[in-house]
Design a protein around this motif. Structure first.
Motif, PDB file in Angstrom:
ATOM      1  N   UNK A 118       0.830  -1.205   0.000  1.00 38.41           N
ATOM      2  CA  UNK A 118       0.000   0.000   0.000  1.00 38.41           C
ATOM      3  C   UNK A 118       0.867   1.260   0.000  1.00 38.41           C
ATOM      4  N   UNK A 119       1.961   1.246   0.749  1.00 37.32           N
ATOM      5  CA  UNK A 119       2.860   2.400   0.763  1.00 37.32           C
ATOM      6  C   UNK A 119       3.516   2.602  -0.599  1.00 37.32           C
ATOM      7  N   UNK A 120       3.941   1.509  -1.225  1.00 38.18           N
ATOM      8  CA  UNK A 120       4.618   1.609  -2.521  1.00 38.18           C
ATOM      9  C   UNK A 120       3.678   2.040  -3.638  1.00 38.18           C
ATOM     10  N   UNK A 121       2.405   1.670  -3.547  1.00 38.25           N
ATOM     11  CA  UNK A 121       1.480   1.970  -4.637  1.00 38.25           C
ATOM     12  C   UNK A 121       0.909   3.388  -4.566  1.00 38.25           C
ATOM     13  N   UNK A 122       1.053   4.079  -3.446  1.00 34.10           N
ATOM     14  CA  UNK A 122       0.464   5.409  -3.283  1.00 34.10           C
ATOM     15  C   UNK A 122       0.972   6.424  -4.316  1.00 34.10           C
ATOM     16  N   UNK A 123       2.284   6.548  -4.570  1.00 33.39           N
ATOM     17  CA  UNK A 123       2.719   7.529  -5.569  1.00 33.39           C
ATOM     18  C   UNK A 123       2.181   7.229  -6.978  1.00 33.39           C
ATOM     19  N   UNK A 124       2.137   5.970  -7.337  1.00 32.31           N
ATOM     20  CA  UNK A 124       1.612   5.618  -8.664  1.00 32.31           C
ATOM     21  C   UNK A 124       0.114   5.920  -8.753  1.00 32.31           C
ATOM     22  N   UNK A 125      -0.608   5.700  -7.671  1.00 30.40           N
ATOM     23  CA  UNK A 125      -2.040   5.983  -7.673  1.00 30.40           C
ATOM     24  C   UNK A 125      -2.320   7.477  -7.717  1.00 30.40           C
ATOM     25  N   UNK A 126      -1.416   8.283  -7.160  1.00 27.57           N
ATOM     26  CA  UNK A 126      -1.578   9.736  -7.262  1.00 27.57           C
ATOM     27  C   UNK A 126      -1.469  10.207  -8.706  1.00 27.57           C
ATOM     28  N   UNK A 127      -0.698   9.504  -9.504  1.00 27.01           N
ATOM     29  CA  UNK A 127      -0.546   9.871 -10.905  1.00 27.01           C
ATOM     30  C   UNK A 127      -1.497   9.149 -11.843  1.00 27.01           C
ATOM     31  N   UNK A 128      -2.335   8.286 -11.318  1.00 25.63           N
ATOM     32  CA  UNK A 128      -3.238   7.496 -12.150  1.00 25.63           C
ATOM     33  C   UNK A 128      -4.392   8.344 -12.677  1.00 25.63           C
ATOM     34  N   UNK A 129      -4.745   8.121 -13.922  1.00 26.16           N
ATOM     35  CA  UNK A 129      -5.868   8.858 -14.504  1.00 26.16           C
ATOM     36  C   UNK A 129      -7.213   8.263 -14.098  1.00 26.16           C
ATOM     37  N   UNK A 130      -7.218   7.069 -13.532  1.00 21.61           N
ATOM     38  CA  UNK A 130      -8.466   6.417 -13.134  1.00 21.61           C
ATOM     39  C   UNK A 130      -8.963   6.878 -11.760  1.00 21.61           C
ATOM     40  N   UNK A 131      -8.063   7.341 -10.926  1.00 26.58           N
ATOM     41  CA  UNK A 131      -8.431   7.772  -9.581  1.00 26.58           C
ATOM     42  C   UNK A 131      -9.010   9.184  -9.671  1.00 26.58           C
ATOM     43  N   UNK A 132     -10.179   9.417  -9.069  1.00 23.17           N
ATOM     44  CA  UNK A 132     -10.799  10.746  -9.159  1.00 23.17           C
ATOM     45  C   UNK A 132      -9.932  11.835  -8.538  1.00 23.17           C
ATOM     46  N   UNK A 143       8.508  16.828  14.016  1.00 21.67           N
ATOM     47  CA  UNK A 143       7.495  16.346  13.070  1.00 21.67           C
ATOM     48  C   UNK A 143       7.045  14.901  13.288  1.00 21.67           C
ATOM     49  N   UNK A 144       7.200  14.377  14.475  1.00 21.20           N
ATOM     50  CA  UNK A 144       6.851  12.973  14.720  1.00 21.20           C
ATOM     51  C   UNK A 144       5.372  12.729  14.482  1.00 21.20           C
ATOM     52  N   UNK A 145       4.515  13.594  15.025  1.00 18.25           N
ATOM     53  CA  UNK A 145       3.081  13.403  14.844  1.00 18.25           C
ATOM     54  C   UNK A 145       2.667  13.608  13.390  1.00 18.25           C
ATOM     55  N   UNK A 146       3.356  14.517  12.691  1.00 21.33           N
ATOM     56  CA  UNK A 146       3.060  14.732  11.275  1.00 21.33           C
ATOM     57  C   UNK A 146       3.403  13.504  10.438  1.00 21.33           C
ATOM     58  N   UNK A 147       4.517  12.886  10.742  1.00 25.50           N
ATOM     59  CA  UNK A 147       4.937  11.674  10.036  1.00 25.50           C
ATOM     60  C   UNK A 147       3.960  10.539  10.295  1.00 25.50           C
ATOM     61  N   UNK A 148       3.545  10.394  11.552  1.00 19.18           N
ATOM     62  CA  UNK A 148       2.593   9.331  11.898  1.00 19.18           C
ATOM     63  C   UNK A 148       1.270   9.554  11.182  1.00 19.18           C
ATOM     64  N   UNK A 149       0.779  10.788  11.155  1.00 17.55           N
ATOM     65  CA  UNK A 149      -0.464  11.092  10.461  1.00 17.55           C
ATOM     66  C   UNK A 149      -0.361  10.733   8.980  1.00 17.55           C
ATOM     67  N   UNK A 150       0.751  11.096   8.359  1.00 16.01           N
ATOM     68  CA  UNK A 150       0.959  10.790   6.942  1.00 16.01           C
ATOM     69  C   UNK A 150       1.021   9.283   6.721  1.00 16.01           C
ATOM     70  N   UNK A 151       1.690   8.563   7.604  1.00 19.61           N
ATOM     71  CA  UNK A 151       1.809   7.108   7.455  1.00 19.61           C
ATOM     72  C   UNK A 151       0.482   6.395   7.672  1.00 19.61           C
ATOM     73  N   UNK A 152      -0.418   6.992   8.439  1.00 18.74           N
ATOM     74  CA  UNK A 152      -1.746   6.416   8.621  1.00 18.74           C
ATOM     75  C   UNK A 152      -2.615   6.703   7.401  1.00 18.74           C
ATOM     76  N   UNK A 153      -2.450   7.882   6.826  1.00 20.55           N
ATOM     77  CA  UNK A 153      -3.287   8.279   5.693  1.00 20.55           C
ATOM     78  C   UNK A 153      -2.891   7.607   4.380  1.00 20.55           C
TER      79      UNK A 153
END
Length: 94
Positions: A25-39, A64-74
């Motif tokens: 899921x972590x690895x696929x996030x950047x590719x999904x951000x660039x995908x034309x299928x994702x709204x 930035x510990x809490x910021x990193x954790x928030x990003x890793x959860x999202x």
């Protein structure tokens, strides 16, 4: 255990959460951000939420510990939501 529970197929159980699945899921996030299928709305919500969380003042300034954790959860949440829009035979990012 009851006999009823033993006779159920294993497919009725929820899938196990493994480190490999989380890494995928972590690895696929950047590719999904660039995908034309994702709204665009979903991409904007993800990027906007992460950006706002990073720039807004918080309880632990200059740490930035809490910021990193928030990003890793999202990131896994976004990947799961975005995978719903990908066609079954398309690889992420195309």
């Amino acid at each position: 255990m009851s006999a009823n529970r033993l006779n159920q197929p294993s497919s009725s159980r929820p899938p196990k959460r493994t480190w490999g699945r989380l890494w995928f899921l972590f690895r696929s996030a950047p590719a999904l951000l660039g995908s034309r299928y994702v709204p665009f709305k979903l991409k904007f919500f993800f990027v906007g939420a992460v950006f706002l969380y990073w720039v807004m003042p918080d309880l632990m300034p200059f740490m930035p510990i809490d910021d990193i954790v928030f990003t890793m959860v999202l990131i896994p949440w976004f990947s799961k939501q975005a995978k719903k829009y990908e066609p079954p035979n398309a690889s992420p990012g195309r």
